[in-house]
Design a protein around this motif. Structure first.
Motif, mmCIF file in Angstrom:
data_model
loop_
_atom_site.group_PDB
_atom_site.id
_atom_site.type_symbol
_atom_site.label_atom_id
_atom_site.label_comp_id
_atom_site.label_asym_id
_atom_site.label_seq_id
_atom_site.Cartn_x
_atom_site.Cartn_y
_atom_site.Cartn_z
ATOM 1 N N ASP A 79 66.413 85.033 84.029
ATOM 2 C CA ASP A 79 67.715 84.801 84.426
ATOM 3 C C ASP A 79 67.685 84.227 85.805
ATOM 4 O OD1 ASP A 79 69.648 85.716 82.076
ATOM 5 O OD2 ASP A 79 68.068 87.399 82.437
ATOM 6 N N HIS A 92 68.680 81.275 86.557
ATOM 7 C CA HIS A 92 69.930 80.509 86.716
ATOM 8 C C HIS A 92 70.066 79.565 87.699
ATOM 9 C CE1 HIS A 92 72.040 82.321 83.278
ATOM 10 N NE2 HIS A 92 71.649 83.209 83.507
ATOM 11 N N ASP A 149 66.769 81.912 80.435
ATOM 12 C CA ASP A 149 67.865 81.505 81.515
ATOM 13 C C ASP A 149 67.397 80.975 82.683
ATOM 14 O OD1 ASP A 149 69.928 81.724 79.397
ATOM 15 O OD2 ASP A 149 70.712 83.218 80.328
ATOM 16 N N HIS A 185 71.594 80.137 77.944
ATOM 17 C CA HIS A 185 72.171 79.205 78.687
ATOM 18 C C HIS A 185 71.122 77.881 78.737
ATOM 19 C CE1 HIS A 185 75.560 80.964 80.864
ATOM 20 N NE2 HIS A 185 75.213 81.917 80.456
ATOM 21 N N HIS A 197 64.704 86.849 75.001
ATOM 22 C CA HIS A 197 65.438 86.769 76.064
ATOM 23 C C HIS A 197 66.507 87.861 76.134
ATOM 24 C CE1 HIS A 197 68.152 85.189 79.014
ATOM 25 N NE2 HIS A 197 69.318 85.224 78.232
ATOM 26 N N HIS A 249 68.856 88.765 79.853
ATOM 27 C CA HIS A 249 70.148 88.523 79.586
ATOM 28 C C HIS A 249 71.341 89.338 80.084
ATOM 29 C CE1 HIS A 249 72.571 86.581 76.537
ATOM 30 N NE2 HIS A 249 73.107 87.633 75.747
ATOM 31 N N HIS A 262 71.330 90.991 82.836
ATOM 32 C CA HIS A 262 71.104 90.596 84.316
ATOM 33 C C HIS A 262 71.498 92.125 84.896
ATOM 34 C CE1 HIS A 262 72.594 86.210 84.483
ATOM 35 N NE2 HIS A 262 72.212 86.542 83.346
HETATM 36 ZN ZN LIG Z 1 71.520 84.961 81.834
#
Ligand SMILES: [Zn+2]
Length: 243
Positions: free
Chosen positions: A8, A10, A35, A62, A114, A147, A149
Motif C-alpha cells: 500500500d 499508494h 496498491d 487500487h 494483497h 489492504h 493498512h
Molecule cells: Zn490499499
C-alpha cells in the motif's frame, strides 16, 4: 536472505523514499503486496522507483481500479476521484506494468496476496474471526497480506478453528516458529491505525524472523503535491492523522 516487505505505497513517493533510505543495505529483495497507486500524487514515480528494485509485486484493488478492471462506482467519492485521476495520469508503460501484476504468489513457506487468501483483491482481514476462516484458504505456514493498512499478526490457534491477534512490536524480531500466521506489514503511503508514520517490515528467511517498523516522513511534502493536483482534501488531511 532478507526481504523488505512493503504494501500500500499508494502513490506516496515521499514515504516510499523515506522507507528505502531507512533500511538501505539491510535487504536483498522486495516483496510488494499491492496498491502501488491510488490516493497519492506520485503514481508514475512510485511504479518507476519500484521497478528499479529487485522485487516481485502483487496487484491490489487500487491498481485494478486504475486499469478499469473493477467498477470504481463501488469506491467512495473521494477514492473514486483519486482513481480516475490516477488512471488519467499513468503513462502507458506504467499502466502495462500494473496490468501484468499477479494476484497471488507462493514462494517457499510464504503465500503472498494483497487482501486475503480467500479473496485476494477484496477481503479486509480486520478481525480474528475473518483471519480464522482464511487459514483454510492457503497451504503454506505463513501468509503475508496488506489492504487494511494496519500492521498486525494473526496466529492460528491449533485445533480450535480460531485465531489470536498480536499487535506488532516495532523494531523487535517476531519469531516465525512454525505456527501458522497471517501477517500484515502495514501501509507505506496511507497508514490507518491512528499512527501517521510509514509502516514496513523486514523478513529474515533463514532465521525465520519478522520485524515490523515505523518511520516518520515529510507528510507536508506529499500533501503539497496532492493540493497542487487538486486531489480530494479529505485524502490530503487523513495522512497527518493516520486514518
Ligand atoms: Zn490499499
Amino acid at each position: 536472505m532478507r526481504i523488505l516487505v512493503i504494501s500500500d505505497i499508494h502513490a506516496n513517493l515521499t514515504a516510499f523514499e523515506t522507507v528505502l533510505k531507512d533500511c538501505r543495505g539491510e535487504w536483498d529483495f522486495v516483496w510488494c503486496l499491492g496498491d502501488v497507486v491510488g490516493y497519492g500524487p506520485d503514481p508514475n514515480e512510485c511504479v518507476e522507483r519500484l521497478q528499479e528494485l529487485p522485487m516481485l509485486c502483487l496487484a491490489g484493488n487500487h491498481d485494478w481500479a486504475a486499469l478499469e478492471r473493477l467498477d470504481v462506482r463501488t469506491f467512495n467519492p473521494d477514492a473514486r476521484r483519486a482513481a480516475e485521476w490516477t488512471r488519467d495520469t499513468l503513462t502507458p508503460e506504467n499502466t502495462r506494468f500494473l496490468e501484468d501484476l499477479p494476484v497471488t504468489f507462493v514462494i517457499g513457506e510464504y503465500t503472498l496476496v494483497h487482501a486475503s487468501p480467500r479473496e485476494p483483491i477484496w477481503e479486509y482481514i480486520l478481525e480474528p474471526a475473518i483471519a480464522a476462516i482464511n487459514f483454510l484458504h492457503f497451504d503454506t505456514p505463513y501468509c503475508l497480506v496488506g489492504h487494511t493498512h494496519q500492521p498486525v499478526i494473526y496466529s492460528e490457534v491449533n485445533g480450535s478453528g480460531e485465531a489470536r491477534t498480536d499487535a506488532p512490536r516495532y523494531f523487535n524480531w517476531h519469531a516465525l516458529n512454525g505456527n501458522r500466521q497471517i501477517i500484515n506489514p502495514g501501509s507505506i503511503g496511507q497508514p490507518r491505525d491512528q499512527n501517521p508514520d510509514a509502516a514496513y517490515a523486514i523478513l529474515d528467511l533463514e532465521r525465520g524472523l519478522f520485524e515490523h517498523r515505523r518511520i516518520p516522513y515529510d507528510i507536508r511534502d506529499v500533501q503539497g503535491r496532492m493540493r497542487e493536483y487538486r486531489l480530494p482534501e479529505r485524502l490530503v488531511t487523513r495522512l497527518e492523522h493516520g486514518v
